[in-house]
Design a protein around this motif. Sequence first.
Motif, PDB file in Angstrom:
ATOM      1  N   ASN A 134       0.394  -0.938  -0.071  1.00 26.91           N
ATOM      2  CA  ASN A 134      -0.130   0.065  -0.352  1.00 26.91           C
ATOM      3  C   ASN A 134       0.658   1.150   0.272  1.00 26.91           C
ATOM      4  OD1 ASN A 134      -3.080  -0.973   0.500  1.00 26.91           O
ATOM      5  ND2 ASN A 134      -1.408  -1.957   1.317  1.00 26.91           N
ATOM      6  N   ILE A 135       1.103   2.386  -0.509  1.00 25.93           N
ATOM      7  CA  ILE A 135       1.255   3.620  -0.877  1.00 25.93           C
ATOM      8  C   ILE A 135       0.588   4.424  -1.380  1.00 25.93           C
ATOM      9  CG2 ILE A 135       3.339   4.376  -2.752  1.00 25.93           C
ATOM     10  CD1 ILE A 135       3.517   1.366  -4.590  1.00 25.93           C
ATOM     11  N   GLU A 136       0.728   5.657  -0.345  1.00 21.04           N
ATOM     12  CA  GLU A 136       0.151   6.536  -0.116  1.00 21.04           C
ATOM     13  C   GLU A 136       1.377   8.203  -0.340  1.00 21.04           C
ATOM     14  OE1 GLU A 136      -0.988   6.680   3.525  1.00 21.04           O
ATOM     15  OE2 GLU A 136      -2.197   5.104   3.689  1.00 21.04           O
ATOM     16  N   PHE A 137       0.792   8.531  -1.620  1.00 20.75           N
ATOM     17  CA  PHE A 137       1.383   9.856  -1.830  1.00 20.75           C
ATOM     18  C   PHE A 137      -0.034  11.004  -1.066  1.00 20.75           C
ATOM     19  CE2 PHE A 137       2.597   6.990  -4.806  1.00 20.75           C
ATOM     20  CZ  PHE A 137       3.743   6.861  -5.126  1.00 20.75           C
ATOM     21  N   ASP A 138       1.314  12.539  -0.847  1.00 25.08           N
ATOM     22  CA  ASP A 138       0.978  13.834  -0.702  1.00 25.08           C
ATOM     23  C   ASP A 138       0.903  14.545  -2.333  1.00 25.08           C
ATOM     24  OD1 ASP A 138      -0.490  15.749   0.709  1.00 25.08           O
ATOM     25  OD2 ASP A 138       1.291  16.672   0.319  1.00 25.08           O
ATOM     26  N   ALA A 139       0.030  15.130  -2.976  1.00 24.94           N
ATOM     27  CA  ALA A 139       0.208  15.455  -4.177  1.00 24.94           C
ATOM     28  C   ALA A 139      -0.950  17.082  -4.412  1.00 24.94           C
ATOM     29  CB  ALA A 139      -0.579  15.053  -5.340  1.00 24.94           C
ATOM     30  N   TYR A 140       0.171  17.649  -5.026  1.00 20.66           N
ATOM     31  CA  TYR A 140      -0.392  18.722  -5.946  1.00 20.66           C
ATOM     32  C   TYR A 140      -2.413  18.852  -5.630  1.00 20.66           C
ATOM     33  CZ  TYR A 140      -0.917  22.898  -9.300  1.00 20.66           C
ATOM     34  OH  TYR A 140      -1.014  24.207  -9.100  1.00 20.66           O
ATOM     35  N   PRO A 141      -2.781  19.412  -5.589  1.00 18.58           N
ATOM     36  CA  PRO A 141      -4.461  19.505  -5.965  1.00 18.58           C
ATOM     37  C   PRO A 141      -4.943  19.318  -7.639  1.00 18.58           C
ATOM     38  CG  PRO A 141      -4.169  21.328  -5.214  1.00 18.58           C
ATOM     39  CD  PRO A 141      -3.171  20.848  -5.218  1.00 18.58           C
ATOM     40  N   PHE A 142      -4.214  19.561  -8.259  1.00 16.70           N
ATOM     41  CA  PHE A 142      -4.133  19.272  -9.568  1.00 16.70           C
ATOM     42  C   PHE A 142      -3.121  18.512 -10.387  1.00 16.70           C
ATOM     43  CE2 PHE A 142      -5.650  23.298  -8.752  1.00 16.70           C
ATOM     44  CZ  PHE A 142      -7.055  23.692  -9.131  1.00 16.70           C
TER      45      PHE A 142
END
Length: 244
Positions: A134-142
């Motif tokens: 399981n991999i999680e990212f925090d990303a720019y909204p667009f």
Amino acid sequence: MLDLTNGLSATMTITEGISRNGIHTKEYNMWLVDRQAPTPEEKSIIESLPFVQGHYDFSTILGGRVYENRPLSYQFEIINRNYQSRKSIQTSLENWLMKGGYEVLYDDHEPGYYWMAKCTRVNTADTYGGLTINIEFDAYPFKISELEEGNDIWDTFNFELDVAQVTEYTINGSTDVMLYNVGASNLTPTIKASAPMTIIKSGVTYHITAGETKSSEFVLFQGENRLTIQGNGTIEFLFYKELI
């Protein structure tokens, strides 16, 4: 009968995944089984005044909605019954994904676009048939288009999302032009001019020097942007569509 393959067949071909820093998850024989990319939360600016019905929403005071970063999460399966091999893969994956900060992330589910994202968590669990990741990212909204607006690549044109437009002009005196921002966010373009120019937009005058310039004061709002350009030479607006 106990299923050691987690429902996956050895004859199947991996077609989807993510890539980062030139490495694709299929190089680790990772099977994508779940993807989550919820829409970002809005940065709401709401004020309630005494003796006034309801409240005031100032969230779009700059001409568009503003969002927090969005979470991206993926679940993969690796079919590998060798315990030591799985542990080596786990270490390699963690070091690949957790390295660096906000970088380009490609998702095969979104061809023609990419995310600016930082990996925040890699969680692995042993299964009978291999490894669950399981991999999680925090990303720019667009998500950001790979192609500049104004490109003439017809094979990739999307009639629902794209617009055919000119973004480079030859100016002899004064010219009225229209730029379209068909994305979901306001954009600050890079402006390339062969000579000093003057741009009038919404009654505001901007002085552009020769060469490349970019200023947060000059914004292309969502939709139509009418400009009057004054000067002599060529001018080009470089920007990329951003979508939710």
